[in-house]
Structures are given as structure tokens and as C-alpha cells.
Design a protein around this motif. Structure first.
Motif, PDB file in Angstrom:
ATOM      1  N   MET A  47       0.839  -1.053   0.123  1.00 20.79           N
ATOM      2  CA  MET A  47      -0.043   0.024  -0.084  1.00 20.79           C
ATOM      3  C   MET A  47       1.031   1.309   0.060  1.00 20.79           C
ATOM      4  SD  MET A  47      -2.878   1.051   2.652  1.00 20.79           S
ATOM      5  CE  MET A  47      -3.747   2.800   2.686  1.00 20.79           C
ATOM      6  N   ALA A  48       0.545   2.197  -0.772  1.00 21.21           N
ATOM      7  CA  ALA A  48       1.345   3.440  -1.072  1.00 21.21           C
ATOM      8  C   ALA A  48       1.248   4.270   0.392  1.00 21.21           C
ATOM      9  CB  ALA A  48       0.902   4.291  -2.017  1.00 21.21           C
ATOM     10  N   GLY A  49       2.313   4.992   0.759  1.00 25.83           N
ATOM     11  CA  GLY A  49       2.363   5.835   1.872  1.00 25.83           C
ATOM     12  C   GLY A  49       1.525   6.909   1.719  1.00 25.83           C
ATOM     13  N   ARG A  50       1.503   7.715   2.639  1.00 21.64           N
ATOM     14  CA  ARG A  50       0.970   9.110   2.636  1.00 21.64           C
ATOM     15  C   ARG A  50       1.759  10.008   1.656  1.00 21.64           C
ATOM     16  NH1 ARG A  50      -1.862  12.396   7.610  1.00 21.64           N
ATOM     17  NH2 ARG A  50      -3.491  10.663   8.074  1.00 21.64           N
ATOM     18  N   ILE A  51       1.108  10.905   0.849  1.00 19.76           N
ATOM     19  CA  ILE A  51       2.061  11.594   0.038  1.00 19.76           C
ATOM     20  C   ILE A  51       3.156  12.558   0.597  1.00 19.76           C
ATOM     21  CG2 ILE A  51       1.644  13.914  -1.429  1.00 19.76           C
ATOM     22  CD1 ILE A  51      -1.118  13.146  -1.932  1.00 19.76           C
ATOM     23  N   GLU A  52       3.065  12.909   1.841  1.00 19.54           N
ATOM     24  CA  GLU A  52       4.198  13.614   2.570  1.00 19.54           C
ATOM     25  C   GLU A  52       5.289  12.521   2.830  1.00 19.54           C
ATOM     26  OE1 GLU A  52       0.752  13.738   5.515  1.00 19.54           O
ATOM     27  OE2 GLU A  52       0.801  13.571   3.254  1.00 19.54           O
ATOM     28  N   ASP A  53       4.756  11.378   2.836  1.00 15.62           N
ATOM     29  CA  ASP A  53       5.801  10.186   3.178  1.00 15.62           C
ATOM     30  C   ASP A  53       6.785  10.257   2.156  1.00 15.62           C
ATOM     31  OD1 ASP A  53       4.673   9.712   5.671  1.00 15.62           O
ATOM     32  OD2 ASP A  53       3.461   7.834   4.891  1.00 15.62           O
ATOM     33  N   TYR A  54       6.724  10.812   1.034  1.00 19.79           N
ATOM     34  CA  TYR A  54       7.640  10.542   0.012  1.00 19.79           C
ATOM     35  C   TYR A  54       8.831  11.400  -0.133  1.00 19.79           C
ATOM     36  CZ  TYR A  54       4.639   6.685  -1.594  1.00 19.79           C
ATOM     37  OH  TYR A  54       4.169   5.601  -1.764  1.00 19.79           O
ATOM     38  N   ALA A  55      10.186  10.778  -0.490  1.00 20.10           N
ATOM     39  CA  ALA A  55      11.130  11.956  -0.841  1.00 20.10           C
ATOM     40  C   ALA A  55      11.208  11.910  -2.173  1.00 20.10           C
ATOM     41  CB  ALA A  55      12.375  11.294  -0.247  1.00 20.10           C
ATOM     42  N   LEU A  56      11.776  13.019  -2.996  1.00 20.08           N
ATOM     43  CA  LEU A  56      12.105  13.018  -4.455  1.00 20.08           C
ATOM     44  C   LEU A  56      13.660  12.962  -4.496  1.00 20.08           C
ATOM     45  CD1 LEU A  56      11.243  14.323  -7.186  1.00 20.08           C
ATOM     46  CD2 LEU A  56      12.221  16.308  -6.595  1.00 20.08           C
ATOM     47  N   ILE A  57      13.965  12.051  -5.796  1.00 18.55           N
ATOM     48  CA  ILE A  57      15.266  11.940  -6.328  1.00 18.55           C
ATOM     49  C   ILE A  57      15.041  12.034  -7.835  1.00 18.55           C
ATOM     50  CG2 ILE A  57      16.444  10.743  -4.319  1.00 18.55           C
ATOM     51  CD1 ILE A  57      16.028   8.206  -6.247  1.00 18.55           C
ATOM     52  N   GLY A  58      16.118  12.485  -8.435  1.00 18.08           N
ATOM     53  CA  GLY A  58      15.951  12.809  -9.939  1.00 18.08           C
ATOM     54  C   GLY A  58      17.188  13.120 -10.350  1.00 18.08           C
ATOM     55  N   ASP A  59      17.327  13.208 -11.774  1.00 15.32           N
ATOM     56  CA  ASP A  59      18.505  13.524 -12.701  1.00 15.32           C
ATOM     57  C   ASP A  59      18.250  14.410 -13.687  1.00 15.32           C
ATOM     58  OD1 ASP A  59      16.850  12.129 -14.567  1.00 15.32           O
ATOM     59  OD2 ASP A  59      18.283  10.516 -15.108  1.00 15.32           O
ATOM     60  N   MET A  60      17.042  15.472 -13.402  1.00 18.03           N
ATOM     61  CA  MET A  60      16.908  16.587 -14.542  1.00 18.03           C
ATOM     62  C   MET A  60      16.514  16.156 -15.751  1.00 18.03           C
ATOM     63  SD  MET A  60      18.864  17.814 -12.013  1.00 18.03           S
ATOM     64  CE  MET A  60      20.369  17.570 -12.492  1.00 18.03           C
ATOM     65  N   GLN A  61      15.733  14.904 -15.824  1.00 15.93           N
ATOM     66  CA  GLN A  61      15.035  14.132 -16.893  1.00 15.93           C
ATOM     67  C   GLN A  61      14.076  13.277 -16.608  1.00 15.93           C
ATOM     68  OE1 GLN A  61      17.194  13.029 -20.463  1.00 15.93           O
ATOM     69  NE2 GLN A  61      19.273  13.827 -19.505  1.00 15.93           N
ATOM     70  N   THR A  62      14.087  12.718 -15.220  1.00 22.27           N
ATOM     71  CA  THR A  62      12.910  12.049 -14.623  1.00 22.27           C
ATOM     72  C   THR A  62      13.073  12.037 -13.415  1.00 22.27           C
ATOM     73  OG1 THR A  62      11.771  10.064 -14.843  1.00 22.27           O
ATOM     74  CG2 THR A  62      14.032   9.603 -15.122  1.00 22.27           C
ATOM     75  N   ALA A  63      12.198  11.425 -12.628  1.00 17.03           N
ATOM     76  CA  ALA A  63      12.179  11.426 -11.073  1.00 17.03           C
ATOM     77  C   ALA A  63      11.441  10.296 -10.466  1.00 17.03           C
ATOM     78  CB  ALA A  63      11.468  12.760 -10.451  1.00 17.03           C
ATOM     79  N   ALA A  64      11.986   9.787  -9.106  1.00 15.00           N
ATOM     80  CA  ALA A  64      11.413   8.784  -8.516  1.00 15.00           C
ATOM     81  C   ALA A  64      10.875   9.424  -7.368  1.00 15.00           C
ATOM     82  CB  ALA A  64      12.392   7.484  -8.331  1.00 15.00           C
ATOM     83  N   LEU A  65       9.978   8.661  -6.781  1.00 13.26           N
ATOM     84  CA  LEU A  65       9.465   8.963  -5.475  1.00 13.26           C
ATOM     85  C   LEU A  65       9.916   7.828  -4.463  1.00 13.26           C
ATOM     86  CD1 LEU A  65       5.869  10.637  -6.063  1.00 13.26           C
ATOM     87  CD2 LEU A  65       8.355  11.726  -5.519  1.00 13.26           C
ATOM     88  N   VAL A  66      10.312   7.967  -3.326  1.00 14.34           N
ATOM     89  CA  VAL A  66      10.781   6.928  -2.327  1.00 14.34           C
ATOM     90  C   VAL A  66      10.163   7.112  -0.983  1.00 14.34           C
ATOM     91  CG1 VAL A  66      12.915   5.733  -1.273  1.00 14.34           C
ATOM     92  CG2 VAL A  66      13.181   7.061  -3.457  1.00 14.34           C
ATOM     93  N   CYS A  67       9.477   6.052  -0.627  1.00 15.51           N
ATOM     94  CA  CYS A  67       8.537   6.172   0.525  1.00 15.51           C
ATOM     95  C   CYS A  67       9.444   6.099   1.962  1.00 15.51           C
ATOM     96  CB  CYS A  67       7.770   5.086   0.367  1.00 15.51           C
ATOM     97  SG  CYS A  67       6.107   5.276   1.933  1.00 15.51           S
ATOM     98  N   ARG A  68       8.933   6.347   2.886  1.00 13.29           N
ATOM     99  CA  ARG A  68       9.792   6.272   4.273  1.00 13.29           C
ATOM    100  C   ARG A  68      10.229   4.512   4.516  1.00 13.29           C
ATOM    101  NH1 ARG A  68       9.352  10.260   8.027  1.00 13.29           N
ATOM    102  NH2 ARG A  68       7.824  12.032   7.577  1.00 13.29           N
ATOM    103  N   ASP A  69       9.187   3.772   3.950  1.00 12.02           N
ATOM    104  CA  ASP A  69       9.642   2.404   4.264  1.00 12.02           C
ATOM    105  C   ASP A  69      10.714   1.923   3.112  1.00 12.02           C
ATOM    106  OD1 ASP A  69       8.361   2.035   1.832  1.00 12.02           O
ATOM    107  OD2 ASP A  69       6.749   0.781   2.778  1.00 12.02           O
ATOM    108  N   GLY A  70      11.300   2.683   2.440  1.00 13.22           N
ATOM    109  CA  GLY A  70      12.255   2.376   1.341  1.00 13.22           C
ATOM    110  C   GLY A  70      11.923   1.689   0.080  1.00 13.22           C
ATOM    111  N   SER A  71      10.671   2.149  -0.355  1.00 12.15           N
ATOM    112  CA  SER A  71      10.010   1.631  -1.443  1.00 12.15           C
ATOM    113  C   SER A  71       9.890   2.675  -2.443  1.00 12.15           C
ATOM    114  CB  SER A  71       8.719   0.982  -1.136  1.00 12.15           C
ATOM    115  OG  SER A  71       8.057   0.781  -2.171  1.00 12.15           O
ATOM    116  N   VAL A  72      10.542   2.576  -3.749  1.00 13.37           N
ATOM    117  CA  VAL A  72      10.279   3.173  -4.796  1.00 13.37           C
ATOM    118  C   VAL A  72       9.067   2.900  -5.552  1.00 13.37           C
ATOM    119  CG1 VAL A  72      11.120   4.208  -6.856  1.00 13.37           C
ATOM    120  CG2 VAL A  72      12.902   3.452  -5.132  1.00 13.37           C
ATOM    121  N   ASP A  73       8.105   3.858  -5.186  1.00 17.72           N
ATOM    122  CA  ASP A  73       6.756   3.468  -5.666  1.00 17.72           C
ATOM    123  C   ASP A  73       6.311   4.039  -6.964  1.00 17.72           C
ATOM    124  OD1 ASP A  73       6.209   1.734  -3.703  1.00 17.72           O
ATOM    125  OD2 ASP A  73       5.337   3.402  -2.367  1.00 17.72           O
TER     126      ASP A  73
END
Length: 600
Positions: A1-27
Motif C-alpha cells: 500500500m502506498a504511503g501518505r503523499i508527505e511520506d515520499y522523498a524526491l530524487i531525480g536526474d533533471m530528466q525524470t524523477a523517482a518517489l521513495v517512501c519512508r519504508d524504502g520503497s520506490v513507488d
């Protein structure tokens, strides 16, 4: 199950991006671009739609534990998450190196103390969770292939497959590291080069150190400003200079509601105000790149200006629904593409012209076509400014004469007159001065309710609209004008929540309102920052500062904001992270600093 929206972190390379949850899941991860199909779409569905989790191994059937701590490494997009377990502490470092070749997502797991069992669970699902790829070995490497796409998985850890998922189980002692890398490549090409996680991490840290060093803002709340600038940089598509509104689609403006839109495109409005913030904090190269993107996107047909384009300037952004995805917390439908691209929004002419004006005033290298474009836009507005449109909020109901649209048409004419007066463009100066006066008079007569002493959402209406807060900021009327003060106070009375945050306009709940949609939405964060700006402009500086600090407190632990705030549920809603929230954060910090709102 996805986390709350605010549970996510942003990482990216200026061409795309990933959202990483507090539980270590890239969703969430789209490859190779922001607007490509998702490889991990669990954010909008379930784990069956793709995810990649790394963290301490738990007992089978138990939910994964959230990290005890997480942070960005300094002023960067390098995410560090740490778990404390009965057996010790383990750290996962997630990042995407600025791209020189194939896009990469790199995850480095490191033992900090004790001996900690760790598990990596990788479930790739192409085409937004719909397609199970063919996963097989090529030498020591693992590759997943489906149609035109391939994703290569590299690690020194042993892997095994089960239930269409790739697992790695291992134990780490202090100082021991295991790296994992996903690299995208067109499936018809040879394998991408073997990754260099250590070298990539060093290069990524160096990139962000050098980029942040260019920031010229050193006032109060610099941390919040710099994190917002980094987020805006992460939302910039480096090859073209286009800026996406957000890296996600269909995160709902109301949990369980239908207000779910695809924001992975370049809105001229959002990008123009982003350019403004970048210019005022020292980032001239980003401003130049966006101006060049704009000139290419509208080339050949500036009179038919779209409100948004693809990140490379694409015009066709047809909207569709993905019925196999249930949506974030069952908030359907999930949409890709955006039908609002075909709308008429006259305010966009004002935002674009204001951005070009600011670039000109701050000494950005001259571009003759930019001046020509500005003049051509006014020639179009000259005969179309008095038409009804869909307005800044992209209503899907009938067109109206939205007051904000007329104000921004005035801005477009006003800034172009200033360009001509400076000698950097030619045009019918006297005729356009008369046009500017005509638009101003029209707004003040038809968009203002003298009984309530407030401007209204549209001509002849009684509804309010938070976009009216921009009237003094755009110079349409001075801040001390009684009509401006009356509008600010009316919006505070009728559109503000108990916390003082601002709704865009009244919604009708179960009925279709002015925007043609059922349901409600949260307080719009950009509008709330606009209110803080206005309060500072009319001398209520202490009140402005307190509102600004309450808004800062809504950010998640990593300093990120979605589009809206649900005061009832006390959580962030809407696409995430949102450029249209981070830009006004920067602007308000700059305004409050200039007003002397901070004591030290």
C-alpha cells in the motif's frame, strides 16, 4: 500500500524523477522521461503495479518498517534513510546521477552498526503497471524487456526470482556496502555500460554542491528557499529547459475524489513564475534555457498559444484514463495526458510576457525573437482580450469573463509598452496605451462589487477567487487602494480555513460547481503564500510572517510540498512535489525579507 503523499522523498536526474517512501520503497518512476510510462506505479495502485523496496528484512507477512531517520545529504538530492533494528543500524543511500548516458537509479546499502539482515524486493511492471516484462540473465547482469524498453539491473548481491519478483537477501556488518543499479536503455540497443556507483555518487554530490553555490539568497529561512530551488531544478528537463509542474499524475486533490490530473507537462504559467524565482536567486542559465524552450515551443504559431506543452515542446497531450489502476487510495480515475491543453486561458499571455519582461530587466542576454514574440502576443490579445475563457484554474464548466484573466491581459499589454518605451521593440505605442487603459477600466467596472468592496471571480458573479490576490503583486492597483484591501479581507473571510490557508474558490461538493466538477479540494498552497505576500504589501507584516511560518510547517520532513493541504485530514494532497507551491514559497521569503519582517 502506498504511503501518505508527505511520506515520499524526491530524487531525480533533471530528466525524470523517482518517489521513495519512508519504508524504502520506490513507488513511482517513469523512464526515460518525466512523461514516459511508469516502471513503478505502485503509488497509484498496489504492489502488483510495480515497486522496489530495500530495507531491514522483517518476518514474512509483517509490514515493512519506516526509516527511523532520513535526510538529504547537505543541499542535494541524495537521500539517506536509516533504520535502527534490534540487530543494529543500516543506511540506504538513494540517488539518480545527472545524466550523461543511460538514466540510472542507484541504491547503496551500508551497515552502520551490528549485523543487519537486509532484503531488496524488485517488481518491475512496464506501461503503468500493466505489462510484466521478460526478465532474464545476460551474463552476470539481469535485464527486463518489454516492447521498446529494457531496464538493466546490476548488483554484486545474489538474486533469486519468485512470484515475478527479484529478491536479494544479505546481511551487512559495519562498513560493508552493497550497491544496486537500475539503468534504462532502448531494448534494441546493446547493454548500457556497467555502472560505477561510487564514482556516480561523488559526481552527483559535486554537481549539487556547485549548483547550490550559485544561489544569491542569504536571508532568513535560507534552508527552505534552497530546498525549494533544488526541487525546481529537479523538475527541469535538462535537454530542453522545459519545467514540469510536478513529476506525478493523478495524486488527488481530494482523497477519494475525481480531481486527479497529469502534471508531467510544462505549463507556461508555472514555468514563467519558476523563471522569475530562478532569476531573482541567481540562476540565469536556467532562465535562459526556459526562454529558449518557450521560443521553440511557440515558434510558427504564437497566436495560438497553448497553456501547456510537452517537455520538449510537444503540442498533442491527449487525455486518457488507465482503468487498470485503482488510483491513489482508490481516488480514480487515473489520468495520463491533459485535455486542458486545448483550453483558452488568457492569463497565460500575461504570465509569459511578465517572465520575458523580467528576463529583459535583469540583463539576460538579448534575444530579438523574444521581443518579436512579445509584440505578436499583444497583437493577438488586442482583438481577443475581451472574450470569455476557462481561466487560471482550468475550469471544465462554461467559459466566463474571469477577472484574473483580464488583469493578466492588462499585464501583458503593460509590460510590452515598457519594452517599446525602452527602445527594444517597435509597436503602436499610443494605441496600446489606450488598450491598456481600456482593459483597466473594464476590470474596475465589471469585475468589482462596490457593495462588498471586493473584486469577484468573474464579471457579474458574487464568488471570490484567490487569484485576485495577484492584483497588487502585478501592479494593476497599488496595495493601499481600498479595493485591494477590501478584496484581501473578503478572501480571508470567505476562502480561508481556520488556519488561515486559502481555498482557490468555492466548490460545490457533490454538485458540479463553477469548475464543472463534483467534490471539493484542499487549501491551495500557492494562494496561501499569495495571501502572505499581500498582507506584507499592505503593512500587516507580522501577520504575513506568522502565516508564512505556518505554511512552512506544512512541508514534510524533507522540505517538500504538494499542491494542496487538506485541513480536515491534516495531510498534503495533490501532485507532489509541486512547482506551483515551491515558487511562491521562495517569492514570499524574498518579499518578507525585503519588508524587514524578520528581526535577525
Amino acid at each position: 500500500m502506498a504511503g501518505r503523499i508527505e511520506d515520499y522523498a524526491l530524487i531525480g536526474d533533471m530528466q525524470t524523477a523517482a518517489l521513495v517512501c519512508r519504508d524504502g520503497s520506490v513507488d513511482w518512476l517513469c523512464l526515460p522521461r518525466f512523461d514516459s510510462h511508469a516502471v513503478f506505479a505502485g503509488l497509484l495502485g498496489t504492489e502488483e503495479h510495480g515497486f522496489w523496496r530495500i530495507g531491514p528484512a522483517g518476518a514474512e507477512g509483517t509490514p515493512p518498517a519506516p526509516a527511523d531517520r532520513r535526510r538529504y545529504r547537505g543541499d542535494s538530492l541524495i537521500l539517506e534513510s536509516e533504520w535502527d533494528t534490534p540487530r543494529g543500524t543500516v543506511r540506504v543511500t538513494d540517488f539518480m546521477p545527472p545524466r550523461a548516458g543511460a538514466p540510472q537509479l542507484i541504491r547503496v546499502v551500508e551497515g552502520v552498526s551490528g549485523r543487519v539482515p537486509v532484503r531488496s524486493s524488485l517488481r518491475m511492471r512496464f506501461s503503468y503497471g500493466r505489462v510484466v516484462p521478460w526478465v532474464h540473465k545476460v551474463g552476470d547482469r539481469t535485464v527486463a524487456v518489454a516492447g521498446p524498453d529494457s531496464v538493466w539491473f546490476d548488483t554484486e548481491a545474489e538474486t533469486h526470482g519468485r512470484d515475478l519478483t527479484t529478491y536479494s537477501d544479505f546481511t551487512l556488518a559495519p562498513g560493508e556496502k552493497i550497491a544496486f543499479t537500475l539503468s534504462w536503455q532502448p531494448s534494441h540497443l546493446q547493454a548500457p555500460p556497467l555502472p560505477d556507483p561510487d564514482g556516480s555518487l561523488e559526481a552527483t554530490a559535486e554537481f549539487w554542491d556547485e549548483w547550490v553555490a550559485q544561489c544569491t539568497y542569504h536571508g532568513p529561512y535560507r534552508e527552505a528557499v534552497v530546498r525549494s530551488l533544488i526541487t525546481l531544478k529537479a523538475l527541469t528537463y535538462a535537454p530542453t529547459g522545459g519545467i514540469v509542474a510536478a513529476p506525478t499524475t493523478s495524486l488527488p486533490e481530494e482523497i477519494g475524489g475525481v480531481r486527479n490530473w497529469d502534471y508531467r507537462y510544462t505549463w507556461l504559467r508555472d514555468a514563467a513564475i519558476t523563471l522569475s524565482s530562478m532569476l531573482r536567486t541567481g540562476y540565469r542559465e536556467e532562465a535562459r534555457a526556459w526562454r529558449d524552450w518557450l521560443l521553440r515551443a511557440v515558434a510558427g504559431d504564437p497566436e495560438n498559444l497553448q497553456i501547456m506543452y510537452g517537455i520538449a515542446g510537444e503540442r498533442e497531450l491527449g487525455e486518457a484514463e488507465l482503468d487498470w489502476l485503482p488510483g491513489y487510495e482508490n481516488s480514480g480515475p487515473v489520468r495520463i495526458g491533459n485535455g486542458a491543453a486545448d483550453q483558452l486561458q488568457l492569463d497565460v499571455y500575461g504570465e509569459v510576457t511578465e517572465a520575458l519582461h523580467l528576463a529583459h530587466m535583469t540583463g539576460l542576454s538579448r534575444n530579438d525573437y523574444a521581443s518579436t514574440l512579445q509584440v505578436r502576443l499583444i497583437k493577438y490579445l488586442e482583438t481577443h482580450w475581451n472574450e470569455p475563457d476557462e481561466g487560471i484554474w482550468e475550469v471544465r464548466g462554461p467559459r466566463r469573463h474571469f477577472t484574473h484573466s483580464k488583469v493578466m491581459a492588462w499585464v501583458a499589454v503593460d509590460r510590452t509598452i515598457k519594452l517599446i518605451e525602452s527602445g527594444d521593440a517597435e509597436g503602436p505605442l499610443e494605441r496600446w496605451r489606450a488598450l491598456r487603459d481600456e482593459i483597466h477600466r473594464d476590470v474596475c467596472e465589471k469585475g468589482y462589487d462596490p457593495e462588498r468592496n471586493t473584486f469577484t471571480q468573474s464579471y457579474g458573479s458574487r464568488e471570490l477567487d484567490a487569484s485576485l490576490l495577484l492584483i497588487p503583486q502585478m501592479g494593476f492597483l497599488p496595495p493601499d487602494d481600498k479595493r485591494v484591501i477590501g478584496t484581501i479581507e473578503a478572501i480571508q473571510r470567505e476562502l480561508a480555513t481556520e488556519d488561515g490557508f486559502v481555498l482557490r474558490y468555492p466548490t460545490a461538493g457533490a454538485e458540479a460547481g463553477v469548475d464543472g466538477l463534483e467534490g471539493d479540494e484542499g487549501a491551495f498552497l500557492a494562494c496561501s503564500f499569495w495571501l502572505a505576500d499581500d498582507l506584507a504589501m499592505i503593512g500587516r507584516v507580522d501577520e504575513a510572517r506568522k502565516l508564512f511560518e505556518r505554511l512552512l510547517a506544512l512541508r514534510n520532513d524533507l522540505g517538500l510540498l504538494a499542491e494542496e493541504w487538506d485541513a480536515r485530514l491534516q495531510r498534503q494532497v495533490g501532485n507532489f512535489p509541486q512547482a506551483f507551491s515551491h515558487v511562491p514559497l521562495i517569492d514570499t521569503a524574498l518579499r518578507l525579507t525585503a519588508s524587514g519582517a524578520y528581526g535577525g
